[in-house]
Design a protein around this motif. Structure first.
Motif, PDB file in Angstrom:
ATOM      1  N   GLY A 184      45.484  33.015  38.000  1.00  0.00           N
ATOM      2  CA  GLY A 184      44.637  33.387  36.875  1.00  0.00           C
ATOM      3  C   GLY A 184      44.004  34.761  37.017  1.00  0.00           C
ATOM      4  O   GLY A 184      42.881  34.987  36.549  1.00  0.00           O
TER       5      GLY A 184
ATOM      6  N   LEU B 196      54.484  42.304  30.596  1.00  0.00           N
ATOM      7  CA  LEU B 196      53.074  42.151  30.899  1.00  0.00           C
ATOM      8  C   LEU B 196      52.201  42.229  29.653  1.00  0.00           C
ATOM      9  O   LEU B 196      51.079  41.777  29.648  1.00  0.00           O
ATOM     10  CB  LEU B 196      52.656  43.227  31.905  1.00  0.00           C
TER      11      LEU B 196
ATOM     12  N   PHE C  37      54.035  38.869  40.126  1.00  0.00           N
ATOM     13  CA  PHE C  37      53.726  38.455  38.762  1.00  0.00           C
ATOM     14  C   PHE C  37      53.457  36.952  38.696  1.00  0.00           C
ATOM     15  O   PHE C  37      52.479  36.495  38.083  1.00  0.00           O
ATOM     16  CB  PHE C  37      54.890  38.822  37.840  1.00  0.00           C
ATOM     17  N   VAL C  38      54.303  36.175  39.356  1.00  0.00           N
ATOM     18  CA  VAL C  38      54.132  34.717  39.377  1.00  0.00           C
ATOM     19  C   VAL C  38      52.828  34.339  40.074  1.00  0.00           C
ATOM     20  O   VAL C  38      52.068  33.487  39.591  1.00  0.00           O
ATOM     21  CB  VAL C  38      55.331  34.039  40.076  1.00  0.00           C
TER      22      VAL C  38
ATOM     23  N   CYS D 264      50.086  36.144  40.441  1.00  0.00           N
ATOM     24  CA  CYS D 264      48.946  36.520  39.593  1.00  0.00           C
ATOM     25  C   CYS D 264      48.732  35.524  38.464  1.00  0.00           C
ATOM     26  O   CYS D 264      47.591  35.156  38.150  1.00  0.00           O
ATOM     27  CB  CYS D 264      49.153  37.924  39.019  1.00  0.00           C
ATOM     28  N   ARG D 265      49.820  35.072  37.854  1.00  0.00           N
ATOM     29  CA  ARG D 265      49.698  34.111  36.763  1.00  0.00           C
ATOM     30  C   ARG D 265      49.172  32.770  37.266  1.00  0.00           C
ATOM     31  O   ARG D 265      48.326  32.138  36.629  1.00  0.00           O
ATOM     32  CB  ARG D 265      51.052  33.934  36.082  1.00  0.00           C
TER      33      ARG D 265
ATOM     34  N   THR E 115      46.597  42.269  36.983  1.00  0.00           N
ATOM     35  CA  THR E 115      47.984  41.806  37.067  1.00  0.00           C
ATOM     36  C   THR E 115      48.939  42.941  36.719  1.00  0.00           C
ATOM     37  O   THR E 115      49.928  43.182  37.417  1.00  0.00           O
ATOM     38  CB  THR E 115      48.227  40.623  36.107  1.00  0.00           C
TER      39      THR E 115
ATOM     40  N   ALA F 218      44.214  40.284  33.242  1.00  0.00           N
ATOM     41  CA  ALA F 218      45.385  40.981  32.708  1.00  0.00           C
ATOM     42  C   ALA F 218      45.566  42.364  33.314  1.00  0.00           C
ATOM     43  O   ALA F 218      46.664  42.721  33.753  1.00  0.00           O
ATOM     44  CB  ALA F 218      45.272  41.087  31.188  1.00  0.00           C
TER      45      ALA F 218
END
Length: 302
Positions: free
Chosen positions: A245, A302, A238-239, A241-242, A251, A248
């Motif tokens: 960028g 999410l 998750f980190v 992917c954030r 991710t 959505a």
């Protein structure tokens, strides 16, 4: 996504799981039937579901998304492999085999596909099918080598390229890239067969739960593994992917599949190659039950 839709998916799957457990307890599904049901899902129903997920209009954005989620899946497998080697050093050899396997190989195929489809629809399932390619390679190489020596490279390649779900990806990609329209009766048949995936998958998982008392499942080692499998691994993804960028949907699919419970193949391999099969079953059962909670929480995040 509305929280009510998510809860409906989770409750639906849980009810099917209970149905499978009840049928196993009353003798409607014996061990032989479990094997038949497993083959039916993997060799026919799930491939139909995968093919149908590719029957969409193709564009370059989808191609770029394929590349992104494939890279993410490879990163997840490398990360999981490292974790499998760092943790569990103090465990007994029999348990260590199980831990290393289930850290690298989750239940993203059996359980992840229907969850992703139920929440994100056909497009989510299509991305999930691409995501699973690296895990299937790891399953038959580094995964199997946790219990015994892995087979030759020729055998590995053969198992991967001929797996029904991988063959379904080939077919789906061809249909999507060429935009060939299937005859109406064939498309309807494929959709109908694939629509059975969630029901049959959860009934099958329910049969695994039937013969185990929950009071015997929980111990400190199982809980620790479950936190690694359902929280730590998807949390790092998750980190990543954030920070990168990532879109959505990609991710969401990547994090959910990274946070799937222990693979249901682990007790089978442990039994065959002198691992702790009872302990493997406990890990599968507890992590699967807890995943019903963790999936809900991850979807809310999410």
């Amino acid at each position: 996504m509305e929280i009510i839709n998510l809860l409906n998916v989770i409750v639906e799957m849980f009810l099917f799981l209970i149905a499978g457990a009840v049928m196993k307890r009353v003798g409607a599904l014996n061990d032989q039937a479990k094997g038949v049901l497993s083959n039916l899902v993997l060799d026919f129903v799930m491939p139909c579901n995968i093919i149908h997920s590719f029957l969409i209009e193709f564009n370059m954005d989808i191609l770029r998304s394929f590349a992104e989620i494939l890279v993410l899946a490879i990163v997840i497998q490398i990360y999981s492999y490292i974790l499998s080697r760092v943790f569990y050093r103090r465990e007994t050899p029999a348990r260590r085999k199980v831990f290393r396997y289930i850290t690298m190989v989750s239940n993203a195929g059996f359980l992840g596909n229907p969850i992703v489809e139920g929440i994100y629809g056909a497009q989510g399932l299509m991305y999930a099918s691409i995501y699973l390619i690296p895990q299937r390679i790891v399953m038959w190489s580094a995964g199997v080598s946790c219990f015994t020596e892995a087979g030759s490279k020729k055998d590995l390649v053969k198992k991967v390229v001929t797996h029904p779900c991988i063959v379904a990806v080939y077919i789906g990609l061809i249909l999507m890239l060429t935009q060939v329209q299937l005859p109406g009766f064939l498309e309807v048949s494929i959709r109908a067969a694939g629509g059975c995936t969630t029901t049959l998958t959860m009934v099958l998982i329910g049969t695994i739960f039937a013969d185990v008392k929950l009071s015997e499942v929980v111990d400190a080692a199982v809980v620790r593994f479950t936190l690694i499998r359902l929280v730590l691994i998807p949390g790092i993804i998750f980190v990543i992917c954030r920070l990168l960028g990532v879109s959505a949907l990609l991710t969401q699919v990547s994090v959910l599949l990274a946070g799937m419970p222990a693979g249901t193949t682990s007790p089978i391999l442990a039994e065959k190659y002198h691992g702790d099969s009872i302990f493997a079953s406990k890990c599968v059962i507890f992590s699967t039950l807890m995943s019903l909670v963790s999936v809900t929480l991850w979807c809310m995040i999410l």
